[in-house]
Design a protein around this motif. Structure first.
Motif, PDB file in Angstrom:
ATOM      1  N   ASP A   1      78.344  71.632  65.602  1.00 18.09           N
ATOM      2  CA  ASP A   1      78.935  70.588  64.778  1.00 18.09           C
ATOM      3  C   ASP A   1      78.018  69.380  64.657  1.00 18.09           C
ATOM      4  OD1 ASP A   1      81.145  72.038  64.149  1.00 18.09           O
ATOM      5  OD2 ASP A   1      82.578  70.844  65.298  1.00 18.09           O
ATOM      6  N   SER A   2      77.320  69.052  65.724  1.00 13.78           N
ATOM      7  CA  SER A   2      76.381  67.929  65.657  1.00 13.78           C
ATOM      8  C   SER A   2      75.297  68.202  64.623  1.00 13.78           C
ATOM      9  CB  SER A   2      75.747  67.694  67.026  1.00 13.78           C
ATOM     10  OG  SER A   2      76.719  67.403  67.999  1.00 13.78           O
TER      11      SER A   2
ATOM     12  N   ALA B   1      76.786  67.852  61.134  1.00 11.20           N
ATOM     13  CA  ALA B   1      76.961  66.449  60.759  1.00 11.20           C
ATOM     14  C   ALA B   1      75.631  65.810  60.373  1.00 11.20           C
ATOM     15  CB  ALA B   1      77.603  65.677  61.909  1.00 11.20           C
ATOM     16  N   ARG B   2      74.569  66.138  61.100  1.00 15.62           N
ATOM     17  CA  ARG B   2      73.231  65.620  60.741  1.00 15.62           C
ATOM     18  C   ARG B   2      72.847  66.073  59.337  1.00 15.62           C
ATOM     19  NH1 ARG B   2      71.363  64.243  66.011  1.00 15.62           N
ATOM     20  NH2 ARG B   2      72.049  65.910  67.381  1.00 15.62           N
TER      21      ARG B   2
ATOM     22  N   ILE C   1      73.113  60.741  66.365  1.00 14.99           N
ATOM     23  CA  ILE C   1      74.555  60.517  66.388  1.00 14.99           C
ATOM     24  C   ILE C   1      74.856  59.426  67.409  1.00 14.99           C
ATOM     25  CG2 ILE C   1      76.786  61.565  66.913  1.00 14.99           C
ATOM     26  CD1 ILE C   1      75.474  64.230  65.913  1.00 14.99           C
TER      27      ILE C   1
ATOM     28  N   LEU D   1      82.488  56.885  65.775  1.00  9.83           N
ATOM     29  CA  LEU D   1      81.464  57.842  65.352  1.00  9.83           C
ATOM     30  C   LEU D   1      80.574  57.148  64.338  1.00  9.83           C
ATOM     31  CD1 LEU D   1      80.256  60.738  65.239  1.00  9.83           C
ATOM     32  CD2 LEU D   1      81.848  61.189  63.341  1.00  9.83           C
TER      33      LEU D   1
ATOM     34  N   ASP E   1      70.416  60.180  70.380  1.00 12.40           N
ATOM     35  CA  ASP E   1      71.837  60.512  70.426  1.00 12.40           C
ATOM     36  C   ASP E   1      72.516  59.874  71.644  1.00 12.40           C
ATOM     37  OD1 ASP E   1      71.573  62.103  68.204  1.00 12.40           O
ATOM     38  OD2 ASP E   1      72.040  63.987  69.211  1.00 12.40           O
TER      39      ASP E   1
ATOM     40  N   ARG F   1      77.717  63.195  72.649  1.00 17.85           N
ATOM     41  CA  ARG F   1      77.709  63.146  71.189  1.00 17.85           C
ATOM     42  C   ARG F   1      78.456  64.323  70.560  1.00 17.85           C
ATOM     43  NH1 ARG F   1      72.594  66.232  70.382  1.00 17.85           N
ATOM     44  NH2 ARG F   1      73.390  68.349  70.628  1.00 17.85           N
ATOM     45  N   SER F   2      78.698  65.377  71.308  1.00 14.58           N
ATOM     46  CA  SER F   2      79.350  66.567  70.765  1.00 14.58           C
ATOM     47  C   SER F   2      80.853  66.393  70.617  1.00 14.58           C
ATOM     48  CB  SER F   2      79.083  67.775  71.679  1.00 14.58           C
ATOM     49  OG  SER F   2      77.704  67.915  71.928  1.00 14.58           O
ATOM     50  N   ASN F   3      81.343  65.193  70.765  1.00 15.21           N
ATOM     51  CA  ASN F   3      82.766  64.861  70.775  1.00 15.21           C
ATOM     52  C   ASN F   3      83.609  65.853  69.967  1.00 15.21           C
ATOM     53  OD1 ASN F   3      85.334  63.549  70.197  1.00 15.21           O
ATOM     54  ND2 ASN F   3      84.394  61.715  71.063  1.00 15.21           N
TER      55      ASN F   3
ATOM     56  N   MET G   1      84.026  64.768  65.927  1.00 16.45           N
ATOM     57  CA  MET G   1      82.983  65.359  65.084  1.00 16.45           C
ATOM     58  C   MET G   1      83.547  66.210  63.938  1.00 16.45           C
ATOM     59  SD  MET G   1      79.764  65.086  64.735  1.00 16.45           S
ATOM     60  CE  MET G   1      79.208  64.527  66.348  1.00 16.45           C
TER      61      MET G   1
ATOM     62  N   ILE H   1      82.838  65.512  59.906  1.00 18.03           N
ATOM     63  CA  ILE H   1      82.290  66.560  59.046  1.00 18.03           C
ATOM     64  C   ILE H   1      83.170  66.764  57.814  1.00 18.03           C
ATOM     65  CG2 ILE H   1      81.910  69.057  58.909  1.00 18.03           C
ATOM     66  CD1 ILE H   1      80.887  68.881  61.824  1.00 18.03           C
TER      67      ILE H   1
END
Length: 376
Positions: free
Chosen positions: A56-57, A60-61, A77, A217, A263, A267-269, A273, A277
Motif C-alpha cells: 500500500d505504501s 500511495a507513492r 510518507i 497522513l 519515511d 508508515r505502513s499504517n 493508508m 489511496i
C-alpha cells in the motif's frame, strides 16, 4: 469533464452547505468504506503479511507522484507538514547571516521549523509583508537575493487563496542559490501542480484537506539531488533489505532507494493508508484541472455577487480557483459566525477574511445560502 456536483459520492446532508474544504475535507463514501475495512483487518492480524507492510505504501507513492508529475522514487510518507518541513530543514544549507524567506502570516507548520533552524545557525527568518494589490510573487522575488538560503512558501496563502507563482519564484531562488521548500497542502489536489515546472527541493503535503484523505497522513516529495540526505528518524523499514523480516537483525547502514529514507516510522499504517489511496484514486479519476474548473464556477459566482453587495472578494486573477477570501469593509461582523452556523453554512474566518473553499461536493444552492448570510 465534471459536469455537475459529485455530492452523491460523499455523505453530506442536504441541509448542510459545507464550503470549507480548506479546513477539513469530508470523507468520500469510498474512503470511509476503505477505512472501515482496514480497521476490521487488524482484528485478523494473521492475515496481514510481510508484503502488506510495503504494497500500500508503494501504491500511495505511485498515486501521489502521478498527481504532481513526479516519480515514485521521490515520494516519502510522512504524518504531517511539520514532519516534512522538519526533513527539509535538516537537509538544506543555512549559514550565519543568511535569510529564510517566508510569507507574512504563513501557516505555522512552515514557519516554526525555520525559526528554530535560524536560531541555531545565527540566520534570520524574513517574512514578506502582504503587498498592495496582493501580488505575492513580485514581493517574494524582490526579497530573494544573495543572502537567501531558503525560500519556504505555499502555492497560495492559507487565509484567502492569494496565489504565488511558484515557477517564477523557483527560478529566482535557483538563481540566488537558494533552496525552494513548498507547502502544497492548500493547493495540490485542487490546483494543477507539476514538480517539473516548479522544481522544488522539497514539496510537503498533508492529506486531510484537498487530497480528501485522513488526518495524520501526508507526503513529502524530494528532488533527485535531495534523496540522499539525513532522515529525522531511523526506523527498520527504510533500510535496505527490510522486506526480509527474518534478516532484520543483520543490521545495515544502507537505505531503500530514493526518498524512502525519509519515511516516518510505522508508515505502513493499515487504517489510514487504504483511505489515502482511495481518495487519491478518485482525484486522479476526476483530474485536477476539472476539479479546479468546477471550483472556479462556484467561487466566481461568490466573487461577483459579493462585490455587487459592497464586499471585497479576492479577484480571480490573484487567487487560486478553489479557495478565496471575502473581506468586509468594516471588518468581519461580530455575529457572522453565529449567523452562518444558524443557517448550516460552513466556511472559516481566517485573519480578516471569510475563507470560502468549495469542492466538487458543493452545489449552486450551497453558494445561494452563503450569499444570503453574507448579505445580512
Amino acid at each position: 469533464m465534471i459536469s455537475g456536483s459529485q455530492r452523491h459520492l460523499f455523505e453530506l446532508p442536504d441541509g448542510v452547505a459545507y464550503l470549507n474544504c480548506a479546513y477539513l475535507s469530508p470523507n468520500l463514501r469510498a474512503v470511509r468504506v476503505a477505512g472501515q475495512a482496514a480497521v476490521a483487518q487488524k482484528s485478523r492480524p494473521w492475515e496481514i503479511t510481510a508484503r502488506d507492510f510495503f504494497a500500500d505504501s508503494d501504491r500511495a507513492r505511485d498515486l501521489f507522484a502521478g498527481l504532481i508529475g513526479g516519480d515514485p522514487a521521490g515520494v516519502a510518507i510522512v504524518p504531517s507538514v511539520s514532519y516534512g518541513v522538519g526533513v527539509a530543514a535538516a537537509n538544506v544549507a543555512v549559514a550565519s547571516g543568511q535569510r529564510i524567506v517566508v510569507l507574512a502570516d504563513q501557516f505555522p507548520s512552515n514557519v516554526y521549523p525555520w525559526r528554530e533552524l535560524a536560531a541555531r545557525r545565527d540566520a534570520r527568518v524574513h517574512a514578506v509583508v502582504r503587498p498592495d494589490g496582493e501580488d505575492w510573487t513580485v514581493a517574494l522575488i524582490e526579497a530573494i537575493d544573495e543572502r537567501t538560503a531558503v525560500v519556504a512558501v505555499p502555492n497560495c496563502h492559507w487565509t484567502d487563496g492569494t496565489l504565488v507563482d511558484l515557477v517564477a519564484v523557483g527560478q529566482a531562488a535557483r538563481a540566488a542559490g537558494a533552496a525552494l521548500v513548498v507547502d502544497g497542502t492548500q493547493s495540490v489536489g485542487a490546483h494543477p501542480f507539476d514538480v517539473g515546472d516548479v522544481q522544488p527541493d522539497f514539496l510537503v503535503n498533508a492529506a486531510y484537506k484537498w487530497l480528501l484523505g485522513p488526518y495524520s497522513l501526508g507526503f513529502l516529495y524530494a528532488a533527485p539531488h535531495r534523496r540522499d540526505g539525513v532522515p529525522l528518524e531511523h526506523n527498520w523499514i527504510t533500510r535496505a533489505g527490510s522486506e526480509d523480516f527474518a534478516g532484520l537483525v543483520d543490521y545495515v547502514d544502507g537505505y531503500q532507494p530514493g526518498a524512502v529514507r525519509y519515511d516516518a516510522g510505522e508508515r505502513s499504517n493499515f487504517a489510514l493508508m487504504p483511505m489515502g489511496i482511495a481518495a487519491l484514486e478518485q482525484i486522479l479519476d476526476w483530474e485536477v484541472v476539472e476539479i479546479a474548473a468546477y471550483a472556479a464556477r462556484l467561487t466566481g459566482r461568490v466573487e461577483r455577487e459579493a462585490a455587487r453587495t459592497g464586499l471585497d472578494p479576492v479577484p480571480a486573477g490573484l487567487r487560486v480557483s478553489h479557495l478565496m477570501g471575502v473581506r468586509f469593509p468594516g471588518g468581519v461582523p461580530a455575529d457572522l459566525t453565529d449567523r452562518l452556523a444558524a443557517a448550516s453554512v460552513y466556511v472559516s474566518v481566517r485573519g480578516d477574511s471569510v475563507r470560502v473553499s468549495p469542492h466538487v461536493f458543493n452545489t449552486e444552492r450551497d453558494v445561494d445560502r452563503l450569499l444570503e448570510v453574507l448579505a445580512g
